[in-house]
Write a protein that holds these residues in place. Structure first.
Motif, short mmCIF file in Angstrom:
data_model
loop_
_atom_site.label_atom_id
_atom_site.label_comp_id
_atom_site.label_asym_id
_atom_site.label_seq_id
_atom_site.Cartn_x
_atom_site.Cartn_y
_atom_site.Cartn_z
N LEU A 52 0.82 -1.21 0.00
CA LEU A 52 0.00 0.00 0.00
C LEU A 52 0.86 1.26 0.00
O LEU A 52 0.51 2.26 -0.65
CB LEU A 52 -0.95 -0.01 1.20
N ARG A 66 2.10 1.71 -3.48
CA ARG A 66 0.99 2.21 -4.31
C ARG A 66 0.80 3.71 -4.08
O ARG A 66 0.64 4.48 -5.04
CB ARG A 66 -0.29 1.46 -3.99
N PHE A 67 0.80 4.11 -2.82
CA PHE A 67 0.60 5.53 -2.50
C PHE A 67 1.72 6.38 -3.11
O PHE A 67 1.45 7.43 -3.70
CB PHE A 67 0.54 5.71 -0.99
N TYR A 93 0.03 -1.80 -8.53
CA TYR A 93 -1.39 -1.42 -8.53
C TYR A 93 -2.29 -2.65 -8.50
O TYR A 93 -3.29 -2.69 -7.79
CB TYR A 93 -1.73 -0.55 -9.74
N SER A 104 -2.08 -4.51 -5.02
CA SER A 104 -2.66 -3.79 -3.90
C SER A 104 -4.15 -3.51 -4.08
O SER A 104 -4.83 -3.10 -3.13
CB SER A 104 -1.92 -2.47 -3.68
N VAL A 146 -7.24 -2.19 -1.20
CA VAL A 146 -7.79 -0.83 -1.15
C VAL A 146 -9.23 -0.77 -1.66
O VAL A 146 -9.94 0.19 -1.37
CB VAL A 146 -6.92 0.19 -1.92
N GLU A 169 -4.15 9.67 -3.04
CA GLU A 169 -5.21 8.70 -2.76
C GLU A 169 -5.43 8.62 -1.25
O GLU A 169 -4.67 7.96 -0.53
CB GLU A 169 -4.84 7.33 -3.31
N THR A 214 -6.07 5.03 0.14
CA THR A 214 -4.90 4.19 0.37
C THR A 214 -4.32 4.47 1.75
O THR A 214 -3.94 3.54 2.47
CB THR A 214 -3.84 4.42 -0.72
#
Length: 117
Positions: free
Chosen positions: A42, A45-46, A64, A67, A71, A91, A94
């Motif tokens: 995560l 991803r963030f 993406y 994860s 999310v 996001e 997230t």
């Protein structure tokens, strides 16, 4: 006059060995290992979203996709889920997912270790 000598003795409490202590320790480590993997996914991803990573890149696409299941329960939670700044995206869901998974891992770990102390 008689000489008095004092010695300091350390008293150790013999704690009974509980058979479940090893199992609890292993379960606790497994919980935090799984939570760590989820939180790292995560966080990546963030960061990739915040930095505007190209979705067609194989690494970004893998992060993406990996994860996404973690999310997706938080999509639509806030009215301002994503704030776009050009190609960068902030996001909020997230960040909230990271917080929730950390709290869940802490709660499970505390539940396992409840009777240990």
């Amino acid at each position: 006059m008689a000489e008095v000598t004092r010695t300091r003795e350390t008293v150790t409490e013999d704690r009974p060995v509980v058979a479940n202590d090893h199992g609890r320790n292993v379960a606790d480590r497994i919980i935090w290992f799984i939570a760590g993997i989820i939180l790292i996914l995560l966080a990546l991803r963030f960061l990739l979203s915040l930095l505007g990573a190209n979705r067609e890149n194989a690494f970004a696409d893998f992060i993406y996709d990996a994860s996404q299941p973690f999310v997706s329960p938080f999509f639509g939670l806030f009215n301002y889920n994503v704030v776009d700044y050009g190609v960068s995206r902030l996001e909020f869901y997230t960040l909230f997912a990271m917080l929730m998974y950390a709290v869940i891992a802490w709660g499970l770990s505390s539940l396992i270790n409840l009777n240990r102390r």
